[in-house]
Enzyme design. Structure first.
Site, PDB file in Angstrom:
ATOM      1  N   LYS A   1       6.484   3.171  -8.050  1.00 23.56           N
ATOM      2  CA  LYS A   1       5.111   3.218  -7.543  1.00 23.56           C
ATOM      3  C   LYS A   1       4.130   2.693  -8.584  1.00 23.56           C
ATOM      4  CE  LYS A   1       4.971   7.771  -7.103  1.00 23.56           C
ATOM      5  NZ  LYS A   1       4.271   9.006  -6.751  1.00 23.56           N
ATOM      6  N   CYS A  57       5.716   7.231   6.896  1.00 26.23           N
ATOM      7  CA  CYS A  57       6.481   5.982   6.848  1.00 26.23           C
ATOM      8  C   CYS A  57       7.609   5.932   7.867  1.00 26.23           C
ATOM      9  CB  CYS A  57       6.970   5.665   5.429  1.00 26.23           C
ATOM     10  SG  CYS A  57       7.351   7.063   4.397  1.00 26.23           S
ATOM     11  N   ASP A 104      -3.029   5.943   5.151  1.00 25.15           N
ATOM     12  CA  ASP A 104      -1.704   5.405   4.863  1.00 25.15           C
ATOM     13  C   ASP A 104      -1.543   4.007   5.447  1.00 25.15           C
ATOM     14  OD1 ASP A 104       0.751   5.594   3.744  1.00 25.15           O
ATOM     15  OD2 ASP A 104       1.522   7.118   5.122  1.00 25.15           O
ATOM     16  N   GLN A 115      -3.829  11.312   4.932  1.00 27.74           N
ATOM     17  CA  GLN A 115      -3.558  10.102   4.162  1.00 27.74           C
ATOM     18  C   GLN A 115      -4.172   8.896   4.842  1.00 27.74           C
ATOM     19  OE1 GLN A 115      -0.026   9.736   1.907  1.00 27.74           O
ATOM     20  NE2 GLN A 115       1.048  11.090   3.301  1.00 27.74           N
ATOM     21  N   HIS A 144       1.559   0.632   5.768  1.00 30.55           N
ATOM     22  CA  HIS A 144       2.892   0.114   5.453  1.00 30.55           C
ATOM     23  C   HIS A 144       2.962  -1.354   5.812  1.00 30.55           C
ATOM     24  CE1 HIS A 144       3.560   4.487   5.870  1.00 30.55           C
ATOM     25  NE2 HIS A 144       4.279   4.270   4.790  1.00 30.55           N
TER      26      HIS A 144
END
Length: 604
Positions: free
Chosen positions: A430, A298, A347, A345, A349
Site C-alpha cells: 500500500k 472490494c 472507496d 469509505q 477500485h
RNA sequence: GCCGCUUUAGCUCAGUUGGUUAGAGCAACUGUUUUGUAAACAGUAGGUCCUCGGUUCGAAUCCGAGAAGCGGCUCCA
C-alpha cells in the site's frame, strides 16, 4: 544539546526509573526500557501488585533522590553465560530471555529472530562473547548504552502515564506495566511540552465534536457507532463529494452495493480466513444462508466487474462507491471518530491491464495530493510492505514487482515518503497517506493499494488482443480513507475553523435590533444566489439569521464559539448605507449589499 | 480483548472524615430590556449522583460485579 545527548539523557532516566521502582518494590522484574518520542518508558512486572498514577509521586521522589546522589553510570562487560547466570540469580526472567536471544543470534530485535525460538535458551555456540552492562549506584542493568556520565546529568523529567503492554508486543505473553516519562534538557522545555499537550486537548475532535455539534455517540445505539448531526453531515457529505469529483474527472463511475452479503464472498476473497472473527453476522430466518455485514467493498466490486465479459479495449474499469462498512472492533480499540464500528469509505477500485498500472496510480496520487493541498494538510506517505510474517497471499515475485511499482510511483510524484515492513494488506502493498492528530499520533487516511491476489481468487479476466483470457490487476484507493477517521484529524488540524467552502454554517447574520427585518430579507435574497463552484461544484451557501432579542455582544460571542467563518452584522446604520459589516477571523470590513455576492464567492 | 484511570443537571465543574432537602456558572423556560462588536437583568424549572448488588441506623461518598469514556498494549481488510 544534540539529539545523541538528549537520547542518552532519556535512556539514563529509564534506568533511574527502574532503579527507583526496584527500591520501592525489590521484587520487580524488568523488561525493556527504551527511548521514545519526547521521553522514555520502562516495562515492569510487579506480579499481582499494580502501579497506578497515585504511585508516581513516590517513584519520582526516589528518582530525584537517585539523581541528586550523583552516581556515575559505569559500563562493564560480562561473558554471555555469566550474564545469563546473573539474570537467573537476580530473578529477572525477561532479561534472561533477552540474553538467550543475544547468545543464540547476537540480537534482541524480535523481528530479526525466529519467532519459534524467541527467548529460549540454547546450548549451541554463542553468537557473541560478551554483553555490556551499566551500573548506577546499586542498580545494574543489561544495556547497550550509551548513557550520560552521572545521574545528575539527566535534565528535567516527569512520569506521564502507566499502561499495560504485552511482553515483546505479543498478545499471548504476560502483560507488563509500561511506565512512561517525558524528559527534556531543561525544565523550561519540559513546561513548554506540557503546555503544548494542554493546548492540544482544546483541539481534540471529541471535545470539538460536541462543542460544534458535529456528531454524538448514544449508549443506546452503541459504542463505536457515531450519529452525525446536521452540521457533521454537511462535513461528511461535502468531503465525500469532493473526493468523488476528483476521481470522476479520471473516469471513475459510481456503483452501489448492498450492506450484507453471503459469507462465501469473503471466503473467496480471503477476508474470512483473516478477519472472520471481526465480522458482524446476520442470520436469515428464511434460508440457511449465513450473511455478514460488509466490512469492506472490494469483493462486491469484483462481482460487478465479473458481471460481463471484458475486453482489453474496455480497460481500465473504474468503480467508485462511498459506503458504510461494519467491523466488530474490540471495545478497547474504539475511540472517538478515529476508530469506529461503522466506518464510511470513499472507496474505489480500478481493474487494469498491467501496462495501465502506472498511469492509474499516478492519477490517484495526484487526486490525493490535490485534496490534501486544498484543505491545507501536508501528509507524509508510508510505503507499506509485507514482512516475513504469515497471512500474506500471493506469490513473492508478484509482491516484489508491486512494491517496486508503488515506490516508483511515489518517487515520480515527489511525495515525502518512508518505508515500513509489515504494514501491507494481506493481498498487496500500500501507499498510505499519514495524518497527525492533535497529540502527535499518526493515522492512515488516503490509501492506494496494488492487488494481484483478489482478481485471480475471483477468477476475473479480460480478453487480450490475441483472444486469450488475462487476469487484471486491482488498484484499491480511498482518498479520505474512513470518513470518520478523516474527520477526526481534519477537525483537530483545523481546530474547528473549517475552510469556508466546507464549514457547516458558513455565515450568520447578526441583527442589532428588530427594526431592520426588511433589510435582512434583502440580504437573504443576495445570499440565496451565492453558489460556490470550487473546489466542489454547486455548493449552495449555508447561512442562518440570528434575530433573537439578545445583545450584539452575545450573538458575536456565540457565533464565534461555533467558529462560523463569516458573521454579517446588520443594524440601522448598515441599512441606511446599503451595506453590511463583515466580521471574519481576519477582522472586520464594510461591504456593500451589491458587492456581497462577489465578496463571498471570492473567499478561498 | 488486556492493564491503569475516569463517570454528579443538556454542557463545564464543586461536593470535607459516610450524616438533614446534592450545589454553581452557562444553556433552557418566563418576564423586563431594542441592544453597534466575545455573553443585559430578574425569576422559574431541571438530578436513577453511570447501572445492579452488598456493608451500614444512614451511601454521591465504602466494597463487589457490570457498562460507558480516556491513555496505552494488541489489532486495523
Amino acid at each position: 544539546m544534540n539529539d545523541e545527548q538528549l537520547h542518552a539523557m532519556r535512556h539514563s532516566l529509564a534506568h533511574i526509573t527502574a532503579a527507583a521502582v526496584k527500591r520501592i518494590w525489590p521484587e520487580a522484574k524488568f523488561g525493556v526500557g527504551p527511548v521514545v518520542q519526547d521521553g522514555f518508558y520502562y516495562d515492569i512486572d510487579l506480579g499481582e501488585k499494580k502501579i497506578s498514577e497515585a504511585n508516581f509521586e513516590k517513584i519520582e521522589k526516589q528518582m530525584r533522590g537517585i539523581i541528586e546522589y550523583g552516581d556515575d553510570f559505569e559500563r562493564f562487560e560480562m561473558p554471555i553465560d555469566q550474564a545469563i547466570d546473573w539474570a537467573k540469580e537476580n530473578n529477572q526472567p525477561y532479561k534472561e530471555e533477552l540474553l538467550n536471544d543475544l547468545k543464540r543470534s547476537g540480537t534482541t530485535v524480535a523481528k530479526d529472530l525466529d519467532t519459534a525460538e524467541l527467548g529460549l535458551a540454547t546450548d549451541g555456540d554463542a553468537a557473541i562473547e560478551n554483553v555490556s552492562f551499566y551500573k548506577n549506584g546499586a542498580f545494574v542493568d543489561l544495556c547497550r548504552g550509551p548513557h550520560v556520565a552521572n545521574t545528575r546529568d539527566v535534565g528535567a523529567f516527569k512520569l506521564l502515564r502507566v499502561a499495560g503492554a504485552y511482553w515483546r508486543g505479543k498478545e499471548g505473553n504476560p502483560q507488563m506495566q509500561r511506565l512512561y516519562g517525558v524528559a527534556f534538557a531543561t525544565q523550561e522545555e519540559l513546561d513548554q511540552y506540557l503546555e503544548r499537550l494542554e493546548q492540544a486537548k482544546l483541539r481534540d475532535h471529541r471535545k470539538l465534536g460536541k462543542e460544534l455539534d458535529l456528531y454524538t455517540i448514544s449508549s443506546l445505539v452503541g459504542p463505536g457507532l457515531p450519529l452525525f448531526t446536521p452540521r457533521g453531515t454537511v462535513l461528511r457529505e461535502l468531503m465525500a463529494q469532493y473526493s468523488n469529483q476528483l476521481r470522476q474527472a479520471f473516469g471513475f463511475q459510481k456503483v452501489w452495493t448492498p450492506h450484507i452479503t453471503k459469507k462465501e464472498l469473503y471466503e473467496t476473497s480471503g477476508h474470512w480466513a483473516k478477519f472472520g472473527d471481526e465480522l458482524f453476522l446476520v442470520t436469515s430466518q428464511e434460508t440457511s444462508d449465513n450473511f455478514a455485514l460488509k466490512p469492506m467493498n472490494c469483493p462486491h466490486h469484483t462481482q460487478i466487474y465479473a458481471s460481463q465479459p471484458r475486453s482489453y479495449k474496455d480497460m481500465p474499469v473504474r468503480f467508485l462507491e462511498t459506503t458504510t462498512d461494519y467491523r466488530d472492533e474490540k471495545t478497547g480499540e474504539l475511540g472517538g471518530l478515529n476508530r469506529v464500528r461503522s466506518l464510511t469509505q470513499d472507496d474505489s477500485h480500478v481493474f487494469a491491464r498491467p501496462d495501465q498500472i502506472e498511469q492509474e496510480i499516478n492519477n490517484l496520487l495526484s487526486s490525493a495530493r490535490e485534496l490534501y493541498a486544498t484543505i491545507g494538510m501536508s501528509l507524509r506517505v508510508r510505503l507499506s510492505y509485507r514482512d516475513e510474517g504469515e497471512g500474506y497471499l500471493g506469490e513473492t515475485n508478484l509482491w516484489e514487482t508491486a512494491q517496486a511499482q508503488l515506490k516508483q510511483a511515489v518517487i515520480t510524484n515527489e511525495l515525502d515518503y518512508f518505508e515500513q515492513d509489515g504494514e501491507a494488506a494481506f493481498y498487496g502493498p500500500k501507499i498510505d497517506f499519514m495524518a497527525t492528530d492533535a497529540i502527535g499520533r499518526e493515522h492512515q487516511v488516503a490509501t492506494v493499494q496494488l492487488d494481484f491476489v483478489q482478481p485471480s481468487r475471483f477468477g476475473l479476466t479480460y480478453t487480450d488482443n490475441e483472444g486469450n483470457a488475462q487476469t487484471p490487476v486491482m488498484i484499491h484507493c480511498a482518498l479520505l480513507g474512513s470518513i470518520e477517521r478523516f474527520l477526526s484529524v481534519f477537525i483537530e488540524h483545523t481546530g474547528g475553523w473549517f475552510p469556508f467552502w466546507v464549514a457547516p454554517e458558513q455565515l450568520r447574520i447578526l441583527t442589532i435590533n428588530d427594526t431592520i427585518g426588511d433589510y435582512v430579507d434583502e440580504i437573504r435574497a443576495v445570499l440565496d444566489e451565492v453558489v460556490l463552484m470550487k473546489p466542489v461544484k454547486y455548493n449552495e451557501l449555508r447561512y442562518t439569521v440570528d434575530d433573537r432579542n439578545e445583545s450584539l455582544g452575545k450573538k458575536i460571542g456565540q457565533a464565534s464559539l461555533m467558529k462560523i467563518p463569516v458573521q454579517l452584522i446588520v443594524g440601522p446604520k448598515d441599512k441606511e448605507a446599503r451595506e453590511v459589516s463583515v466580521r471574519t477571523q481576519a477582522g472586520e470590513e464594510k461591504v456593500s449589499l451589491n458587492g456581497l455576492g462577489e465578496y463571498l464567492r471570492g473567499i478561498s
